[in-house]
Design a protein around this motif. Structure first.
Motif, PDB file in Angstrom:
ATOM      1  N   VAL A  80      -4.206  -3.053  -3.914  1.00 16.84           N
ATOM      2  CA  VAL A  80      -4.192  -3.333  -2.475  1.00 16.84           C
ATOM      3  C   VAL A  80      -5.446  -2.731  -1.839  1.00 16.84           C
ATOM      4  O   VAL A  80      -5.780  -1.570  -2.092  1.00 16.84           O
ATOM      5  CB  VAL A  80      -2.941  -2.733  -1.789  1.00 16.84           C
ATOM      6  N   VAL A  81      -6.140  -3.546  -1.041  1.00 14.06           N
ATOM      7  CA  VAL A  81      -7.222  -3.031  -0.195  1.00 14.06           C
ATOM      8  C   VAL A  81      -6.749  -3.201   1.242  1.00 14.06           C
ATOM      9  O   VAL A  81      -6.411  -4.311   1.665  1.00 14.06           O
ATOM     10  CB  VAL A  81      -8.547  -3.796  -0.427  1.00 14.06           C
ATOM     11  N   GLY A  82      -6.674  -2.101   1.960  1.00 15.53           N
ATOM     12  CA  GLY A  82      -6.190  -2.142   3.342  1.00 15.53           C
ATOM     13  C   GLY A  82      -7.320  -1.889   4.319  1.00 15.53           C
ATOM     14  O   GLY A  82      -8.244  -1.131   4.026  1.00 15.53           O
TER      15      GLY A  82
ATOM     16  N   TRP B 174      -5.491   1.419  -5.062  1.00  9.54           N
ATOM     17  CA  TRP B 174      -5.512   1.148  -3.613  1.00  9.54           C
ATOM     18  C   TRP B 174      -6.795   1.706  -3.025  1.00  9.54           C
ATOM     19  O   TRP B 174      -7.349   2.701  -3.522  1.00  9.54           O
ATOM     20  CB  TRP B 174      -4.292   1.731  -2.894  1.00  9.54           C
ATOM     21  N   THR B 175      -7.255   1.043  -1.985  1.00  5.89           N
ATOM     22  CA  THR B 175      -8.453   1.478  -1.262  1.00  5.89           C
ATOM     23  C   THR B 175      -8.219   1.220   0.217  1.00  5.89           C
ATOM     24  O   THR B 175      -7.678   0.173   0.582  1.00  5.89           O
ATOM     25  CB  THR B 175      -9.701   0.681  -1.711  1.00  5.89           C
ATOM     26  N   ILE B 176      -8.618   2.161   1.051  1.00  6.81           N
ATOM     27  CA  ILE B 176      -8.511   1.973   2.496  1.00  6.81           C
ATOM     28  C   ILE B 176      -9.924   1.859   3.069  1.00  6.81           C
ATOM     29  O   ILE B 176     -10.773   2.716   2.801  1.00  6.81           O
ATOM     30  CB  ILE B 176      -7.797   3.178   3.165  1.00  6.81           C
ATOM     31  N   LEU B 177     -10.157   0.803   3.838  1.00  5.12           N
ATOM     32  CA  LEU B 177     -11.445   0.633   4.515  1.00  5.12           C
ATOM     33  C   LEU B 177     -11.224   0.898   6.006  1.00  5.12           C
ATOM     34  O   LEU B 177     -10.352   0.284   6.627  1.00  5.12           O
ATOM     35  CB  LEU B 177     -11.979  -0.790   4.298  1.00  5.12           C
TER      36      LEU B 177
ATOM     37  N   ALA C 190     -14.040  -4.095  -8.791  1.00  2.83           N
ATOM     38  CA  ALA C 190     -14.110  -2.840  -9.567  1.00  2.83           C
ATOM     39  C   ALA C 190     -13.036  -1.869  -9.077  1.00  2.83           C
ATOM     40  O   ALA C 190     -13.348  -0.854  -8.457  1.00  2.83           O
ATOM     41  CB  ALA C 190     -15.502  -2.229  -9.411  1.00  2.83           C
ATOM     42  N   PRO C 191     -11.760  -2.178  -9.357  1.00  2.00           N
ATOM     43  CA  PRO C 191     -10.668  -1.366  -8.804  1.00  2.00           C
ATOM     44  C   PRO C 191     -10.773   0.115  -9.167  1.00  2.00           C
ATOM     45  O   PRO C 191     -10.504   0.980  -8.336  1.00  2.00           O
ATOM     46  CB  PRO C 191      -9.409  -1.964  -9.439  1.00  2.00           C
ATOM     47  N   GLY C 192     -11.230   0.391 -10.391  1.00  2.00           N
ATOM     48  CA  GLY C 192     -11.303   1.782 -10.850  1.00  2.00           C
ATOM     49  C   GLY C 192     -12.257   2.591  -9.985  1.00  2.00           C
ATOM     50  O   GLY C 192     -11.973   3.725  -9.603  1.00  2.00           O
ATOM     51  N   LYS C 193     -13.383   1.979  -9.638  1.00  3.83           N
ATOM     52  CA  LYS C 193     -14.414   2.673  -8.873  1.00  3.83           C
ATOM     53  C   LYS C 193     -13.927   2.990  -7.450  1.00  3.83           C
ATOM     54  O   LYS C 193     -14.318   3.976  -6.834  1.00  3.83           O
ATOM     55  CB  LYS C 193     -15.651   1.775  -8.826  1.00  3.83           C
ATOM     56  N   PHE C 194     -13.078   2.117  -6.915  1.00  2.48           N
ATOM     57  CA  PHE C 194     -12.676   2.249  -5.505  1.00  2.48           C
ATOM     58  C   PHE C 194     -11.285   2.842  -5.318  1.00  2.48           C
ATOM     59  O   PHE C 194     -10.872   3.112  -4.199  1.00  2.48           O
ATOM     60  CB  PHE C 194     -12.740   0.875  -4.819  1.00  2.48           C
ATOM     61  N   HIS C 195     -10.578   3.052  -6.422  1.00  2.00           N
ATOM     62  CA  HIS C 195      -9.186   3.515  -6.294  1.00  2.00           C
ATOM     63  C   HIS C 195      -9.096   4.892  -5.624  1.00  2.00           C
ATOM     64  O   HIS C 195      -9.875   5.801  -5.912  1.00  2.00           O
ATOM     65  CB  HIS C 195      -8.530   3.589  -7.678  1.00  2.00           C
ATOM     66  N   GLY C 196      -8.127   5.009  -4.710  1.00  2.58           N
ATOM     67  CA  GLY C 196      -7.840   6.312  -4.104  1.00  2.58           C
ATOM     68  C   GLY C 196      -8.835   6.746  -3.044  1.00  2.58           C
ATOM     69  O   GLY C 196      -8.884   7.914  -2.682  1.00  2.58           O
ATOM     70  N   ARG C 197      -9.611   5.796  -2.524  1.00  2.00           N
ATOM     71  CA  ARG C 197     -10.653   6.186  -1.553  1.00  2.00           C
ATOM     72  C   ARG C 197     -10.348   5.653  -0.164  1.00  2.00           C
ATOM     73  O   ARG C 197      -9.870   4.528  -0.009  1.00  2.00           O
ATOM     74  CB  ARG C 197     -12.008   5.669  -2.022  1.00  2.00           C
TER      75      ARG C 197
END
Ligand SMILES: NC(=O)c1ccc[n+]([C@@H]2O[C@H](COP(=O)([O-])OP(=O)(O)OC[C@H]3O[C@@H](n4cnc5c(N)ncnc54)[C@H](OP(=O)(O)O)[C@@H]3O)[C@@H](O)[C@H]2O)c1
Length: 338
Positions: free
Chosen positions: A115-117, A164-167, A225-232
């Motif tokens: 999920v990208v929020g 997951w990533t939050i923008l 690239a989910p791994g690079k952005f996960h948890g950010r």
């Protein structure tokens, strides 16, 4: 299916950010399948996205409500990824978190793994309370809005997804153009109608501006690239300008030249942040930016914000001038009477 072929459910696909994301995802190098819902398939934007291959599921009256749970689940079932961008309802700020809970529950049920929020830069202000007397905390309706955005983030981050990533974008550059110029609770219309911008910001305050295409590019990078952005939780700020600088760049573009658009600083009327956005229609303070027009906390909107998103996105972020250049047609349509 190639290693990278994915099916993404994009909420707000017909919105300014969602539509930019759809266009990126359906094109090379992604070539993803994009699914969504809309409450009106007949709009030009829904039609043009359909022509690009975006799949709108349901009968064209689908909202993020439990009344449409069956269709929403059908729409999300083939998907592996979700872009969650929900519109705040200022008359009922609990609505967007409710919609988030529904969409996240359905995403889980459908087997979505990423999920990208998209929320708001202002959430940083809630997270970094200050004791510095020269800075003001968010207040009133704006604070309640940010708390709702923060709740949406919690719903995403505790959803049990692999990634997951939050923008968190700043003030959208698109707010200076239609359809947002008029719809952002009317406030920014004064730039076009009166050639002024009434603001609680101060002459030296730095405004964090965000190009919606930059948000879309970042979301697409995260999907790739989910791994690079996960948890950010990433601040997405494309350009940093003072109010005068914003007006000079815009004035130049619409043929008024520097000084053609003027800021009106109303520091005194902003003395009580408690009154923020509570419908003081007769006050000049309701001009200049909608429901957060009186928010003094925006003077320090970039305080403590790490602009690391810059290093995670391919290519430079877009300057306000570059944005107006790219959106020239909409600029002309918005400011036709100059
Ligand atoms: N404006 C700013 O300066 C700013 C700053 C920071 C963050 N944000 C965030 O940006 C987000 C808005 O993004 P945007 O400006 O790209 O969106 P937008 O252009 O305003 O688009 C709104 C979208 O929401 C959909 N929608 C609205 N209510 C719906 C409902 N009840 N059910 C289903 N769909 C619904 C619409 O779809 P249909 O009409 O097709 O159904 C449309 O696609 C918000 O989360 C806001 O907090 C904005």
């Amino acid at each position: 299916m190639s290693k990278h072929h994915q099916t993404v459910f994009v909420t707000s696909a017909t919105g300014i950010t969602g539509s930019a994301l759809c266009r990126i995802l359906v094109a090379p190098p992604f070539n993803y399948t994009v699914r969504s819902t809309t409450r009106d398939r007949s709009t030009p934007i829904a039609q043009s996205l359909t022509a690009l291959g975006v799949q709108f599921i349901g009968d064209g009256t689908i909202s993020w409500s439990s009344a449409h749970e069956e269709t929403l689940l059908e729409a999300t079932k083939p998907c592996t990824k979700l872009f969650l961008c929900l519109l705040p309802n200022l008359s009922d700020l609990s609505e967007a978190p409710r919609q988030a809970s529904l969409m996240i529950r359905l995403a889980k049920q459908a087997g979505i793994t990423q999920v990208v929020g998209m929320t708001s830069l202002g959430v940083f202000m809630l997270e970094t309370p200050t004791t510095d007397q020269s800075r003001f905390p968010p207040s009133g309706l704006f604070k309640a809005h940010l708390q709702a955005q923060s709740k949406i983030e919690d719903i995403i981050t505790t959803g049990g997804f692999e990634s997951w990533t939050i923008l968190r974008p700043g003030f959208l550059m698109a707010n200076f153009l239609e359809p947002k110029l008029s719809s952002l609770h009317g406030g920014l219309r004064e730039i076009r109608d009166d050639k002024t911008w009434t603001t609680c910001l101060e002459p030296h305050s730095k405004l964090g501006l965000t190009d919606h295409v930059d948000i879309a590019r970042l979301a697409a990078s995260a999907f790739f690239a989910p791994g690079k952005f996960h948890g950010r939780e990433l601040a997405v700020v494309s350009d940093v300008l003072t109010v005068q600088e914003v007006l000079d760049v815009l004035g130049e573009k619409i043929g008024l030249g520097p000084g053609g658009l003027e800021p009106v600083y109303i520091a005194d009327e902003c003395a009580s942040g408690k009154e923020t956005g509570q419908g003081r229609e007769s006050s000049s303070a309701v001009k200049g930016g909608g429901f957060f027009a009186k928010e003094r906390c925006l003077r320090n909107m970039l305080h403590g914000v790490d602009l690391e998103a810059k290093s995670t996105i391919a290519g430079p972020l877009v300057s306000f001038g570059g944005f107006l250049e790219r959106e020239e047609q909409v600029v002309n349509e918005t400011y036709t009477h100059f």
